[in-house]
Structure formats: structure tokens, C-alpha cells
Design a protein around this motif. Sequence first.
Motif, mmCIF file in Angstrom:
data_model
loop_
_atom_site.group_PDB
_atom_site.id
_atom_site.type_symbol
_atom_site.label_atom_id
_atom_site.label_comp_id
_atom_site.label_asym_id
_atom_site.label_seq_id
_atom_site.Cartn_x
_atom_site.Cartn_y
_atom_site.Cartn_z
ATOM 1 N N SER A 40 1.042 -1.277 -0.192
ATOM 2 C CA SER A 40 0.095 -0.041 -0.146
ATOM 3 C C SER A 40 0.813 1.263 -0.054
ATOM 4 C CB SER A 40 -0.819 -0.038 1.294
ATOM 5 O OG SER A 40 -1.879 -1.089 1.351
ATOM 6 N N LEU A 41 0.437 2.385 -0.845
ATOM 7 C CA LEU A 41 1.184 3.561 -0.736
ATOM 8 C C LEU A 41 0.483 4.675 -0.150
ATOM 9 C CD1 LEU A 41 2.347 3.664 -4.578
ATOM 10 C CD2 LEU A 41 3.192 2.432 -2.757
ATOM 11 N N CYS A 42 1.274 5.361 0.571
ATOM 12 C CA CYS A 42 0.559 6.549 1.472
ATOM 13 C C CYS A 42 1.071 7.837 0.825
ATOM 14 C CB CYS A 42 0.739 6.619 2.875
ATOM 15 S SG CYS A 42 0.204 7.880 3.881
ATOM 16 N N SER A 248 0.986 -5.334 8.263
ATOM 17 C CA SER A 248 1.821 -6.144 9.152
ATOM 18 C C SER A 248 3.174 -5.271 9.283
ATOM 19 C CB SER A 248 2.300 -7.532 8.370
ATOM 20 O OG SER A 248 2.540 -7.219 7.143
ATOM 21 N N GLN A 249 3.662 -4.657 8.428
ATOM 22 C CA GLN A 249 4.748 -3.848 8.471
ATOM 23 C C GLN A 249 4.569 -2.247 7.859
ATOM 24 O OE1 GLN A 249 5.368 -6.941 7.549
ATOM 25 N NE2 GLN A 249 6.264 -7.607 9.488
ATOM 26 N N ALA A 250 5.106 -1.455 8.388
ATOM 27 C CA ALA A 250 5.227 0.228 7.669
ATOM 28 C C ALA A 250 6.663 0.648 7.708
ATOM 29 C CB ALA A 250 4.329 0.972 8.650
ATOM 30 N N LEU A 290 3.988 1.587 2.606
ATOM 31 C CA LEU A 290 5.086 2.519 2.365
ATOM 32 C C LEU A 290 4.448 4.058 2.401
ATOM 33 C CD1 LEU A 290 6.280 0.774 -0.714
ATOM 34 C CD2 LEU A 290 7.053 0.221 1.637
ATOM 35 N N VAL A 291 4.979 4.616 3.160
ATOM 36 C CA VAL A 291 4.697 6.207 3.466
ATOM 37 C C VAL A 291 5.844 6.957 2.865
ATOM 38 C CG1 VAL A 291 4.197 7.846 5.254
ATOM 39 C CG2 VAL A 291 3.330 5.480 5.591
ATOM 40 N N TYR A 292 5.494 7.981 2.225
ATOM 41 C CA TYR A 292 6.197 8.930 1.607
ATOM 42 C C TYR A 292 6.145 10.209 2.155
ATOM 43 C CZ TYR A 292 6.282 5.118 -1.901
ATOM 44 O OH TYR A 292 6.568 3.670 -2.621
ATOM 45 N N GLY A 293 7.139 11.074 1.779
ATOM 46 C CA GLY A 293 7.367 12.305 2.297
ATOM 47 C C GLY A 293 8.341 12.746 3.363
ATOM 48 N N LYS A 294 8.353 14.076 3.551
ATOM 49 C CA LYS A 294 9.360 14.656 4.569
ATOM 50 C C LYS A 294 8.862 14.059 6.165
ATOM 51 C CE LYS A 294 9.565 19.073 2.375
ATOM 52 N NZ LYS A 294 9.489 20.411 2.574
ATOM 53 N N GLN A 322 12.930 2.586 7.678
ATOM 54 C CA GLN A 322 13.128 3.230 6.486
ATOM 55 C C GLN A 322 13.495 2.729 5.466
ATOM 56 O OE1 GLN A 322 15.416 6.881 6.266
ATOM 57 N NE2 GLN A 322 16.101 6.444 8.287
ATOM 58 N N LEU A 323 13.002 3.112 4.066
ATOM 59 C CA LEU A 323 13.641 2.350 2.871
ATOM 60 C C LEU A 323 14.439 3.405 2.229
ATOM 61 C CD1 LEU A 323 13.540 -0.373 1.376
ATOM 62 C CD2 LEU A 323 11.840 0.720 -0.168
#
Length: 349
Positions: A40-42, A248-250, A290-294, A322-323
Motif C-alpha cells: 500500500s502507498l501513502c 503487518s509492517q510500515a 509504504l509512507v512517502y514524504g518529509k 525506512q527504505l
Amino acid sequence: MASEKTPKVAKAPGPRKVAKRPPRKQKKSIKVLSKDVNYSLCIPTTLLKHCKNLEQATYAVYQIAKAAVMFNVGEIVVLDLNDTEQKSGHKKLSESMLIASLLQYFVTPPYLVNIVFKSQYRTYFREAAKLPRLPSLPYMRYLHEDEGRYREGLAIRMTKPGAQGKKSKEFKQTKYVNIGKDQVLELKSQLVPTNVRVTVDTVERKVVSPEEAYGDYVGAKASYGYHVRIAKSFGSIFLESSYADGYSQALWINCDDYYYNEEKKQKLLPYVDKIVRPEASSQSFSNVLLVYGKWKDVQHSFEQSKQQFEGCEGAHQFFDGQLGLPGGPEGCTAIQDACMVSLSVVTRL
């Protein structure tokens, strides 16, 4: 008599400046509960911060949609970071609604656009209509084994026959489906709710599940391509997951941040360099967000809904790490570019 000049004495070289090395990355592995993983993308609304017009905004969202479809992403969450709420009754789309509507447009067949989206908002799609359709969408594929028998459609209203001059009664269910052909498809022995998007078997003339038609190329909640939702707060990202089992993971992906302090953030979120999949799965899918941004925006969003999570010290407690993204300085990647790069990285860990 000629004057004597004092010879110049060369200065001793000073200490040699040594370039400061970047901090060594702390790395970790995470374990998932299944061999297969749903992603999932945020996406934050700051995606539009650098866009000067609708054309640029549309293309930025298009790049995210393309990456999501290519890597079979099941869900896209739009995180609304605007502190001011949109006035009720205002016809102008908010930033979060614009992103979500464009994302939905790109997974809608062209022949359904005019009946799925309200007429007053179609002007927002004028630039999107100029872009190529996403070829990776499940309903864009033509498989020889099924000869293109599955098609997307919208259930349309039918009326109860009555005496002339009397107002006919509308049914809440129908057996007619608009599939973009000259004639509507009449289902053989089914009734479905009106104004609902369905997948139909044009040979058997029946409604089927997206899983039956497209296999694993189905998003969350049996959506077409991917499911889209808007998160008004940090808490709703996790509490309103489209998956019954939640995430399950972020993982956090740093992007659109040109003042990133890598050394400071590594202490909170080490880099994930490996995803360990079990030999025997305890469940069918693991759901990774997966959470994107600052990070500043992520932490600010957490502070706005901190009362929901008593005892939590910060947003870092919701993430497993973090990736990192290859190439270029850390953080200096646009959000839309980070989606494609991060998905290519994470699917190979």
C-alpha cells in the motif's frame, strides 16, 4: 645605488581538509508472515506543492498510478496535510480529493468516465484525457484463453412497466449493465444494485468477481487496479486500513526533503536492507505500507492526532524502518519518482 628587495618566503601549507563522510547507515531486516506481500502507498498532499498548474499536477499523479499498476499495488492512501478544512458546498476540489479523483480516473475505463464522475468535476480530467491509458491494468489485457470475455461495466437503472401516463417506478436493482458497447448487456439470471461498477462475463452474461476474471491483479476490497482512500489524519492511515488484518509492517521513504538530517533520523528509523519471507506461510498475504514524504510532515501529522495514541512518543513508533533510495543525495527525490524507485527496490529485498 639600487635598492635590494627582500625575497618572499613561501607559506607552509596548512592542514589538508578532509571531506566529511556521510554517516554509516544502520541496517536491519524485517520479517513478514507470508511469501506473498501486498503493498500500500501513502501519498501526502504535498505532492502538489511543486505543481504550478493542472497539467503538472495530473502528470505527477499519473506517474504514481503507473508505478502502482505496474507493481500491482493494492491500495493508495492520500494523506491530507492541510490544516484548513474545505468549506461544505464548495465545488472546487480540495488537494486530497483532486489527487484521489485523478488516481481513480486512471483506473476507470474511458467509456465509464462520464457516468462515474459528476459533470461539474470533469474539467479536472481534461489533462488526464490526453495521457495514454495504463497498459498494465487487468482489464486492458487481452488473454487468448478467455478471448477478452471479461469486461468492466456499470449497472444502470431499469423501470417497472406500467400504464401509459403514469410515473414508472424505479427499481433499486437491475439486470442491465453498460459495458461500453452499442447495446447494454442483459444479465441472464442475476439482479445487481444500480450504479455499481461490476465485472461481467460477456459469454455467460453474468457478474463475476474480479479475482475470477483477473486473478491476483486485484486491489484491496476487490477494486480494479488499486483501491483509493483519503486519510484526514495520521491515525486514520493505520486505523482505517482497507485490509481486514491491517498492516503487518510500515516503512517510511524519505523524499521531497532537501534539508534532511540523515544521522539524526537513523537513530529512530534504521534502514531496511532485507525482507525475510518464511518457507511456510501462516497466512496468504502480508500487507506492507509504504509512507512517502518529509519526516517533518509525518511527525506533524502524528502530533495532530496524538490523543488517539496514549503513551506514544512519536511517529517513529509506527514504523519498522525506512527504505533508502539509490542515487542522488538522501531526500532529494520527488514523491512521484520515489514511488517507482522504492517499489522496484522493495520488491527485490
